[in-house]
Design an enzyme around this catalytic site. Sequence first.
Site, PDB file in Angstrom:
ATOM      1  N   GLY A 158       0.729  -1.295   0.027  1.00 36.59           N
ATOM      2  CA  GLY A 158       0.139   0.151   0.210  1.00 36.59           C
ATOM      3  C   GLY A 158       0.733   1.295  -0.108  1.00 36.59           C
ATOM      4  O   GLY A 158       0.194   2.269  -0.084  1.00 36.59           O
ATOM      5  N   CYS A 192     -11.979   4.018 -28.899  1.00 36.98           N
ATOM      6  CA  CYS A 192     -13.173   4.533 -29.156  1.00 36.98           C
ATOM      7  C   CYS A 192     -13.907   4.866 -28.042  1.00 36.98           C
ATOM      8  O   CYS A 192     -14.955   4.132 -27.922  1.00 36.98           O
ATOM      9  CB  CYS A 192     -13.924   3.498 -30.420  1.00 36.98           C
ATOM     10  SG  CYS A 192     -13.203   3.220 -31.762  1.00 36.98           S
ATOM     11  N   TYR A 199       0.406  -1.613 -12.239  1.00 36.44           N
ATOM     12  CA  TYR A 199      -0.796  -1.801 -12.655  1.00 36.44           C
ATOM     13  C   TYR A 199      -1.146  -1.257 -14.032  1.00 36.44           C
ATOM     14  O   TYR A 199      -2.114  -0.403 -14.147  1.00 36.44           O
ATOM     15  CB  TYR A 199      -1.625  -1.054 -11.624  1.00 36.44           C
ATOM     16  CG  TYR A 199      -1.518  -1.781 -10.150  1.00 36.44           C
ATOM     17  CD1 TYR A 199      -2.001  -3.033  -9.737  1.00 36.44           C
ATOM     18  CD2 TYR A 199      -0.847  -1.036  -9.134  1.00 36.44           C
ATOM     19  CE1 TYR A 199      -1.620  -3.459  -8.523  1.00 36.44           C
ATOM     20  CE2 TYR A 199      -0.496  -1.574  -7.898  1.00 36.44           C
ATOM     21  CZ  TYR A 199      -0.884  -2.863  -7.725  1.00 36.44           C
ATOM     22  OH  TYR A 199      -0.991  -3.494  -6.664  1.00 36.44           O
ATOM     23  N   GLY A 221       3.772  -3.535  -3.886  1.00 34.76           N
ATOM     24  CA  GLY A 221       3.836  -3.750  -5.331  1.00 34.76           C
ATOM     25  C   GLY A 221       4.126  -2.626  -6.055  1.00 34.76           C
ATOM     26  O   GLY A 221       5.241  -2.362  -6.722  1.00 34.76           O
ATOM     27  N   ARG A 222       3.427  -1.660  -6.026  1.00 32.94           N
ATOM     28  CA  ARG A 222       3.371  -0.400  -6.656  1.00 32.94           C
ATOM     29  C   ARG A 222       4.754   0.439  -6.264  1.00 32.94           C
ATOM     30  O   ARG A 222       5.496   1.008  -7.294  1.00 32.94           O
ATOM     31  CB  ARG A 222       2.173   0.855  -6.315  1.00 32.94           C
ATOM     32  CG  ARG A 222       2.342   1.798  -6.933  1.00 32.94           C
ATOM     33  CD  ARG A 222       1.192   2.959  -6.574  1.00 32.94           C
ATOM     34  NE  ARG A 222      -0.071   2.490  -5.997  1.00 32.94           N
ATOM     35  CZ  ARG A 222      -1.269   2.306  -6.868  1.00 32.94           C
ATOM     36  NH1 ARG A 222      -1.103   2.966  -8.096  1.00 32.94           N
ATOM     37  NH2 ARG A 222      -2.273   1.507  -6.448  1.00 32.94           N
TER      38      ARG A 222
HETATM   39  N1  LLP Z   1      -1.366  -6.936  -0.827  1.00 33.89           N
HETATM   40  C1  LLP Z   1      -2.503  -7.126  -1.130  1.00 33.89           C
HETATM   41  C2  LLP Z   1      -3.575  -8.213  -0.252  1.00 33.89           C
HETATM   42  C3  LLP Z   1      -3.322  -6.444  -2.108  1.00 33.89           C
HETATM   43  O1  LLP Z   1      -4.457  -6.558  -2.257  1.00 33.89           O
HETATM   44  C4  LLP Z   1      -2.452  -5.531  -2.741  1.00 33.89           C
HETATM   45  C5  LLP Z   1      -2.795  -4.525  -3.736  1.00 33.89           C
HETATM   46  C6  LLP Z   1      -0.930  -5.295  -2.467  1.00 33.89           C
HETATM   47  C7  LLP Z   1      -0.479  -6.336  -1.647  1.00 33.89           C
HETATM   48  C8  LLP Z   1      -0.007  -4.514  -3.109  1.00 33.89           C
HETATM   49  O2  LLP Z   1      -0.396  -3.003  -2.898  1.00 33.89           O
HETATM   50  P1  LLP Z   1       0.575  -1.871  -3.278  1.00 33.89           P
HETATM   51  O3  LLP Z   1       2.089  -2.037  -2.580  1.00 33.89           O
HETATM   52  O4  LLP Z   1       0.684  -2.025  -4.721  1.00 33.89           O
HETATM   53  O5  LLP Z   1      -0.462  -0.740  -3.171  1.00 33.89           O
HETATM   54  N2  LLP Z   1      -5.116  -1.487  -9.693  1.00 33.89           N
HETATM   55  C9  LLP Z   1      -5.105  -0.247  -8.626  1.00 33.89           C
HETATM   56  C10 LLP Z   1      -4.191  -0.779  -7.316  1.00 33.89           C
HETATM   57  C11 LLP Z   1      -4.886  -1.942  -6.681  1.00 33.89           C
HETATM   58  C12 LLP Z   1      -4.349  -2.778  -5.445  1.00 33.89           C
HETATM   59  C13 LLP Z   1      -4.961  -4.079  -5.159  1.00 33.89           C
HETATM   60  N3  LLP Z   1      -4.295  -4.644  -4.147  1.00 33.89           N
HETATM   61  C14 LLP Z   1      -4.342   0.589  -9.109  1.00 33.89           C
HETATM   62  O6  LLP Z   1      -4.026   0.707 -10.371  1.00 33.89           O
HETATM   63  O7  LLP Z   1      -4.084   1.719  -8.689  1.00 33.89           O
END
Ligand code: LLP
Length: 442
Positions: free
Chosen positions: A248, A361, A390, A292-293
């Site tokens: 997150g 489109c 993403y 992740g991000r």
């Molecule tokens: N762990 C779990 C259980 C998750 O659901 C997620 C992201 C992460 C880790 C990784 O989170 P991060 O560090 O990437 O914030 N498609 C959306 C983001 C969806 C995130 C879903 N879960 C976007 O493009 O902003």
Amino acid sequence: MRMHGTMKINSKGHLEIGGCDVVDLAQEFGTPLYIIDEALIRENCRKYYQAFTGKNQSDLVIYAGKAFLVMAMCRIIEEEGLGLDVVSGGELYIAFQAGFPPEKIFFHGNNKSPAELRFALEKGVGRIVVDNFYELEVLRKIAEDGGYSPSILLRVAPGIEAHSHEYIRTGQIDSKFGFTLANGDALRAVEIALASDNLNLTGLHCHIGSQILELGAFGHAARVMMEFLQELREKTGWVAAELDLGGGLGIYYVEGDDPPSVDDYAGVIRESVEKAAAEFGYPRPRIIVEPGRSIAGPAGTTIYTIGSMKDIPGVRKYVAVDGGMTDNPRPALYKARYEGLVANKADQPAQEVVSITGRCCESGDMLIWDLSVPHVEPGDILAISCTGAYTYSMSSNYNWLPRPAVVLVNNGQAELIVARETYDDLVHKQILPERFSKGCRW
Ligand code: LLP
């Protein structure tokens, strides 16, 4: 556009990433093209590794593959000492094809199929993160039938609202994810797991949202989870060995985004867990995080070729590129904002304000509203930064656009890690029943 990682403007006035001239990359690999800065991915992994595992040997960082997962990425993640969070049989398969060690894989998801669970158990996946009562029962049965004793975490919805886009909040009570803490479901799930001979409950998990730019929410979530662990110990006698706090941490996309450092993030989490552990006399659990991000995002740049334009005097000038919501659905889905730069005119001053639109489109197929650029012409190369997370993983073939290629750049070398899709790829899975057959007319 802010420069990230190895980005710079070279002597030709072109954007360069990983020692590669972006204009040359466009020539060699075509556009649209995802460019991944390997050095920055590794640097981000190392920041996490050092901030967690480096400070406490037992703590673990697992990369959330949903942000961007291809086989080359799996190798980098493994080389940097991180584990992997997957959410589907497909992600699991990619990890295995890349030779990722199964014991370092955590399997997430709110509706894993029995086949996926069986596949994961056969392969010896490290943890199954169980999301709901149905899954708990299905997993128990599969484990019993197959003679497995999987280690599991239970996903808890702690009821925390992080400041983020509403669609990507997942920790609040009205959420499809996890066992609700407030209504006793989470306690019940723990009791069921403890009573199952073949499920080895190692700890709990929560994830409060994504693109979170304030650390308070993470500290708060850790506190709430520790309080719950303490309550569980009192009620069941169970002591958790692991506490997985999800991912997150937000990143910089545009001016005004001010993400905390990984070190500060780790500090807040560790302090919150350790303070509560000391207060309750609870053995400090192993802390797990799932970024992740913040690992993949800043390391990706998408480049496009500029084509048609539509100038509506006094209203707006639309500049169209050869990709769009198919390779980056985030602006259309979340109103996400990005920075951009004309890569072949990177040293030239801004002369006009334009809006970058895709080629799909749909009027909503916009990539950037109101971008200041030098005078742009068809054939110019537009770079959009911070597209590593993403985007490719959420890409589609809408309007039957083939997905772009992905190149990994490092020290002046560019390696293809995903080939561009071809028109043949687009028809590859289609079946024309015999009775229609006419074959190819061109
Ligand atoms: N762990 C779990 C259980 C998750 O659901 C997620 C992201 C992460 C880790 C990784 O989170 P991060 O560090 O990437 O914030 N498609 C959306 C983001 C969806 C995130 C879903 N879960 C976007 O493009 O902003």
